[in-house]
Design a protein around this motif. Structure first.
Motif, PDB file in Angstrom:
ATOM      1  N   PHE A   1      49.392  50.739  50.074  1.00 34.48           N
ATOM      2  CA  PHE A   1      48.930  49.614  49.263  1.00 34.48           C
ATOM      3  C   PHE A   1      47.409  49.499  49.299  1.00 34.48           C
ATOM      4  CE2 PHE A   1      47.893  45.020  48.933  1.00 34.48           C
ATOM      5  CZ  PHE A   1      48.308  44.810  47.634  1.00 34.48           C
ATOM      6  N   GLN A   2      46.821  49.602  50.496  1.00 38.07           N
ATOM      7  CA  GLN A   2      45.373  49.511  50.627  1.00 38.07           C
ATOM      8  C   GLN A   2      44.680  50.643  49.876  1.00 38.07           C
ATOM      9  OE1 GLN A   2      43.981  48.944  54.698  1.00 38.07           O
ATOM     10  NE2 GLN A   2      45.846  47.848  55.178  1.00 38.07           N
ATOM     11  N   LYS A   3      45.209  51.858  49.976  1.00 39.55           N
ATOM     12  CA  LYS A   3      44.591  52.998  49.297  1.00 39.55           C
ATOM     13  C   LYS A   3      44.639  52.828  47.782  1.00 39.55           C
ATOM     14  CE  LYS A   3      43.782  55.172  53.151  1.00 39.55           C
ATOM     15  NZ  LYS A   3      42.390  55.202  53.705  1.00 39.55           N
ATOM     16  N   VAL A   4      45.787  52.400  47.264  1.00 43.70           N
ATOM     17  CA  VAL A   4      45.940  52.226  45.821  1.00 43.70           C
ATOM     18  C   VAL A   4      45.034  51.116  45.305  1.00 43.70           C
ATOM     19  CG1 VAL A   4      47.554  51.494  44.002  1.00 43.70           C
ATOM     20  CG2 VAL A   4      48.262  53.175  45.715  1.00 43.70           C
ATOM     21  N   MET A   5      44.946  50.020  46.063  1.00 45.17           N
ATOM     22  CA  MET A   5      44.143  48.885  45.628  1.00 45.17           C
ATOM     23  C   MET A   5      42.639  49.132  45.733  1.00 45.17           C
ATOM     24  SD  MET A   5      45.920  46.464  44.314  1.00 45.17           S
ATOM     25  CE  MET A   5      47.084  47.629  43.607  1.00 45.17           C
ATOM     26  N   ARG A   6      42.233  50.285  46.287  1.00 43.87           N
ATOM     27  CA  ARG A   6      40.817  50.643  46.264  1.00 43.87           C
ATOM     28  C   ARG A   6      40.383  51.030  44.857  1.00 43.87           C
ATOM     29  NH1 ARG A   6      37.841  48.508  49.693  1.00 43.87           N
ATOM     30  NH2 ARG A   6      36.237  50.037  49.161  1.00 43.87           N
ATOM     31  N   LYS A   7      41.347  51.283  43.968  1.00 44.19           N
ATOM     32  CA  LYS A   7      41.024  51.557  42.572  1.00 44.19           C
ATOM     33  C   LYS A   7      40.767  50.225  41.874  1.00 44.19           C
ATOM     34  CE  LYS A   7      43.653  55.851  42.278  1.00 44.19           C
ATOM     35  NZ  LYS A   7      42.440  56.687  42.123  1.00 44.19           N
ATOM     36  N   LYS A   8      39.534  49.979  41.525  1.00 45.61           N
ATOM     37  CA  LYS A   8      39.117  48.674  41.038  1.00 45.61           C
ATOM     38  C   LYS A   8      39.922  48.200  39.830  1.00 45.61           C
ATOM     39  CE  LYS A   8      34.336  48.763  42.694  1.00 45.61           C
ATOM     40  NZ  LYS A   8      32.906  48.675  42.302  1.00 45.61           N
ATOM     41  N   ARG A   9      40.201  49.122  38.898  1.00 50.61           N
ATOM     42  CA  ARG A   9      40.902  48.697  37.681  1.00 50.61           C
ATOM     43  C   ARG A   9      42.311  48.202  37.988  1.00 50.61           C
ATOM     44  NH1 ARG A   9      44.372  52.659  35.915  1.00 50.61           N
ATOM     45  NH2 ARG A   9      44.176  54.692  36.966  1.00 50.61           N
ATOM     46  N   LEU A  10      42.972  48.819  38.986  1.00 46.77           N
ATOM     47  CA  LEU A  10      44.324  48.386  39.351  1.00 46.77           C
ATOM     48  C   LEU A  10      44.288  47.076  40.130  1.00 46.77           C
ATOM     49  CD1 LEU A  10      46.007  51.768  40.371  1.00 46.77           C
ATOM     50  CD2 LEU A  10      46.166  50.538  38.195  1.00 46.77           C
ATOM     51  N   CYS A  11      43.355  46.969  41.075  1.00 46.70           N
ATOM     52  CA  CYS A  11      43.230  45.740  41.863  1.00 46.70           C
ATOM     53  C   CYS A  11      42.861  44.570  40.954  1.00 46.70           C
ATOM     54  CB  CYS A  11      42.178  45.932  42.951  1.00 46.70           C
ATOM     55  SG  CYS A  11      42.052  44.543  44.092  1.00 46.70           S
ATOM     56  N   LYS A  12      41.911  44.799  40.056  1.00 45.53           N
ATOM     57  CA  LYS A  12      41.484  43.762  39.106  1.00 45.53           C
ATOM     58  C   LYS A  12      42.653  43.320  38.233  1.00 45.53           C
ATOM     59  CE  LYS A  12      38.424  43.381  35.054  1.00 45.53           C
ATOM     60  NZ  LYS A  12      39.475  43.542  34.035  1.00 45.53           N
ATOM     61  N   ARG A  13      43.412  44.292  37.729  1.00 43.18           N
ATOM     62  CA  ARG A  13      44.541  43.963  36.857  1.00 43.18           C
ATOM     63  C   ARG A  13      45.635  43.214  37.608  1.00 43.18           C
ATOM     64  NH1 ARG A  13      45.984  41.960  32.529  1.00 43.18           N
ATOM     65  NH2 ARG A  13      47.783  42.820  31.438  1.00 43.18           N
ATOM     66  N   LEU A  14      45.858  43.563  38.874  1.00 43.27           N
ATOM     67  CA  LEU A  14      46.856  42.855  39.672  1.00 43.27           C
ATOM     68  C   LEU A  14      46.465  41.394  39.838  1.00 43.27           C
ATOM     69  CD1 LEU A  14      49.404  42.785  41.408  1.00 43.27           C
ATOM     70  CD2 LEU A  14      48.016  43.522  43.360  1.00 43.27           C
ATOM     71  N   ILE A  15      45.212  41.143  40.175  1.00 43.53           N
ATOM     72  CA  ILE A  15      44.733  39.767  40.332  1.00 43.53           C
ATOM     73  C   ILE A  15      44.884  38.998  39.024  1.00 43.53           C
ATOM     74  CG2 ILE A  15      42.701  38.328  40.770  1.00 43.53           C
ATOM     75  CD1 ILE A  15      41.720  40.537  42.689  1.00 43.53           C
ATOM     76  N   GLU A  16      44.521  39.638  37.917  1.00 46.14           N
ATOM     77  CA  GLU A  16      44.629  38.980  36.608  1.00 46.14           C
ATOM     78  C   GLU A  16      46.078  38.632  36.285  1.00 46.14           C
ATOM     79  OE1 GLU A  16      40.833  40.885  34.160  1.00 46.14           O
ATOM     80  OE2 GLU A  16      42.756  41.955  34.171  1.00 46.14           O
TER      81      GLU A  16
ATOM     82  N   ILE B   1      48.512  38.063  38.451  1.00 41.73           N
ATOM     83  CA  ILE B   1      48.993  37.012  39.350  1.00 41.73           C
ATOM     84  C   ILE B   1      48.470  35.643  38.936  1.00 41.73           C
ATOM     85  CG2 ILE B   1      48.897  36.131  41.727  1.00 41.73           C
ATOM     86  CD1 ILE B   1      48.808  39.055  42.663  1.00 41.73           C
ATOM     87  N   LEU B   2      47.185  35.588  38.570  1.00 39.31           N
ATOM     88  CA  LEU B   2      46.543  34.307  38.290  1.00 39.31           C
ATOM     89  C   LEU B   2      46.492  33.956  36.808  1.00 39.31           C
ATOM     90  CD1 LEU B   2      43.514  34.559  40.768  1.00 39.31           C
ATOM     91  CD2 LEU B   2      45.727  33.483  41.151  1.00 39.31           C
ATOM     92  N   ASN B   3      46.892  34.905  35.944  1.00 34.65           N
ATOM     93  CA  ASN B   3      46.804  34.691  34.503  1.00 34.65           C
ATOM     94  C   ASN B   3      45.384  34.332  34.071  1.00 34.65           C
ATOM     95  OD1 ASN B   3      49.446  35.217  33.409  1.00 34.65           O
ATOM     96  ND2 ASN B   3      50.152  33.370  34.463  1.00 34.65           N
ATOM     97  N   ILE B   4      44.431  35.137  34.541  1.00 34.88           N
ATOM     98  CA  ILE B   4      43.027  34.940  34.202  1.00 34.88           C
ATOM     99  C   ILE B   4      42.438  36.285  33.796  1.00 34.88           C
ATOM    100  CG2 ILE B   4      42.738  32.996  35.793  1.00 34.88           C
ATOM    101  CD1 ILE B   4      41.359  34.945  37.735  1.00 34.88           C
ATOM    102  N   LYS B   5      41.209  36.270  33.322  1.00 34.43           N
ATOM    103  CA  LYS B   5      40.468  37.483  33.020  1.00 34.43           C
ATOM    104  C   LYS B   5      39.242  37.550  33.933  1.00 34.43           C
ATOM    105  CE  LYS B   5      42.782  39.540  29.755  1.00 34.43           C
ATOM    106  NZ  LYS B   5      43.331  40.907  29.971  1.00 34.43           N
ATOM    107  N   ILE B   6      39.031  38.702  34.519  1.00 32.33           N
ATOM    108  CA  ILE B   6      37.887  38.920  35.406  1.00 32.33           C
ATOM    109  C   ILE B   6      37.058  40.043  34.809  1.00 32.33           C
ATOM    110  CG2 ILE B   6      37.144  39.527  37.742  1.00 32.33           C
ATOM    111  CD1 ILE B   6      39.895  38.621  38.733  1.00 32.33           C
ATOM    112  N   ARG B   7      35.736  39.854  34.760  1.00 35.42           N
ATOM    113  CA  ARG B   7      34.880  40.892  34.181  1.00 35.42           C
ATOM    114  C   ARG B   7      34.793  42.103  35.092  1.00 35.42           C
ATOM    115  NH1 ARG B   7      29.354  41.947  33.891  1.00 35.42           N
ATOM    116  NH2 ARG B   7      28.873  40.136  35.186  1.00 35.42           N
ATOM    117  N   LYS B   8      34.574  41.860  36.389  1.00 36.30           N
ATOM    118  CA  LYS B   8      34.522  42.973  37.327  1.00 36.30           C
ATOM    119  C   LYS B   8      34.746  42.455  38.740  1.00 36.30           C
ATOM    120  CE  LYS B   8      29.524  42.836  38.225  1.00 36.30           C
ATOM    121  NZ  LYS B   8      28.263  43.609  38.252  1.00 36.30           N
ATOM    122  N   ILE B   9      35.115  43.373  39.631  1.00 40.14           N
ATOM    123  CA  ILE B   9      35.265  43.029  41.043  1.00 40.14           C
ATOM    124  C   ILE B   9      34.491  44.042  41.876  1.00 40.14           C
ATOM    125  CG2 ILE B   9      37.534  41.947  40.790  1.00 40.14           C
ATOM    126  CD1 ILE B   9      38.761  44.533  41.921  1.00 40.14           C
ATOM    127  N   THR B  10      34.145  43.638  43.094  1.00 40.00           N
ATOM    128  CA  THR B  10      33.480  44.536  44.035  1.00 40.00           C
ATOM    129  C   THR B  10      34.160  44.402  45.394  1.00 40.00           C
ATOM    130  OG1 THR B  10      31.848  42.826  44.633  1.00 40.00           O
ATOM    131  CG2 THR B  10      31.231  44.378  42.883  1.00 40.00           C
TER     132      THR B  10
END
Length: 292
Positions: free
Chosen positions: A27-42, A44-53
């Motif tokens: 899970f940690q390795k996969v979530m290091r891919k920003k586009r996947l982690c960002k999309r998962l958060i979006e 879950i929260l039903n929001i849009k995020i421009r970018k994550i770090t």
């Protein structure tokens, strides 16, 4: 010893081959891919995020030398400074308040980590602590409704719709819950955790990332080294148990040392209660009673 090492390597290889997205390591390795982690958060929260770090590769927080430290699975922030901690949780603890109180501690540690001495409390960040559970974390609580998503914010008891405004949110996902009130991508992701085939572009991308991670030789060596280190820690615990035991009670000391180490591994989220009970040679129910 060589025979034992060979057996350990075989066990580690088998464990590696059986890993899924529900395992912390993958899970940690996969979530290091920003586009996947960002999309998962979006999702879950039903929001849009421009970018994550990712502020740090691995986030360990220890406020005092004698305090309990925390290691956060996935720790990211968005362009507005909002912090997100995402945890994969496969261990269903014997006490129903274990996970809620863990989120309380994580919240406190995150707040103390970002607020420097002398700064105003208004500098505290908006935070989301998200636990992805392979079980219903509130099944043993009367209010548990078998939902796939539970969201908690500080509200006024007399006026439930009045938010206190501390900007903290705790979220629990339940892969075994009813697929109601969540979008298709999140429902498919929870189904994937349950072992079903990936459905939809988002979950298929996660599945592809899992396969890519498992084909990565460096990750394979990293995991197998980690797995074998767990075995050594268990053996060390047994040895310490034997030393601490009375001469006529070495067997008891051996067993005690072993299950103490196993309890630590369960508490740290390294292995599940089921795995720990199997290693200890007892039923899950018996292990839970020892852990309480």
């Amino acid at each position: 010893m060589k025979q034992q090492d060979r057996q350990d390597r075989m066990n580690a290889l088998k464990a590696w081959e059986n890993l899924t997205i529900a395992d912390n390591f993958i899970f940690q390795k996969v979530m290091r891919k920003k586009r996947l982690c960002k999309r998962l958060i979006e999702n879950i929260l039903n929001i849009k995020i421009r970018k994550i770090t990712f502020p740090e590769t691995e986030k360990d927080i220890r406020i005092r030398r004698d305090s309990k430290s925390v290691r956060l699975d996935v720790y990211v922030e968005d362009e507005q400074g909002t912090l997100y901690d995402i945890e994969m949780q496969t261990t269903d603890y014997a006490t129903p308040d274990e996970l809620p109180k863990r989120t309380r501690y994580y919240q406190a540690m995150m707040d103390m980590d970002v607020l420097n001495k002398g700064e105003l409390y208004t500098k505290l960040r908006r935070t989301y602590i998200i636990f992805i559970c392979a079980f219903d974390p509130f099944e043993r609580i009367e209010l548990g409704q078998g939902r796939s998503l539970y969201t908690f914010r500080e509200t006024c008891q007399e006026e439930p719709h009045f938010l206190m405004g501390d900007e903290t949110t705790k979220i629990f996902l339940n892969s075994k819950g009813r697929r109601e009130g969540i979008n298709h991508d999140l429902a498919a992701f929870l189904d994937y955790i349950e072992g079903k085939s990936p459905q939809g572009k988002f979950t298929e991308s996660i599945a592809d990332a899992v396969e890519a991670a498992k084909e990565n030789k460096e990750m394979k060596v990293e995991y197998m080294t980690f797995y074998m280190e767990l075995r050594r820690r268990e053996e060390k615990g047994r040895e310490e148990g034997r030393k601490e035991g009375r001469e006529e009670g070495k067997a008891e000391g051996n067993a005690e040392g072993r299950w103490k180490v196993l309890m630590e591994l369960v508490h740290d989220g390294v292995i599940t209660v089921k795995e720990a009970a199997k290693r200890a040679g007892m039923t899950e129910e018996a292990f839970r009673k020892l852990a309480m």
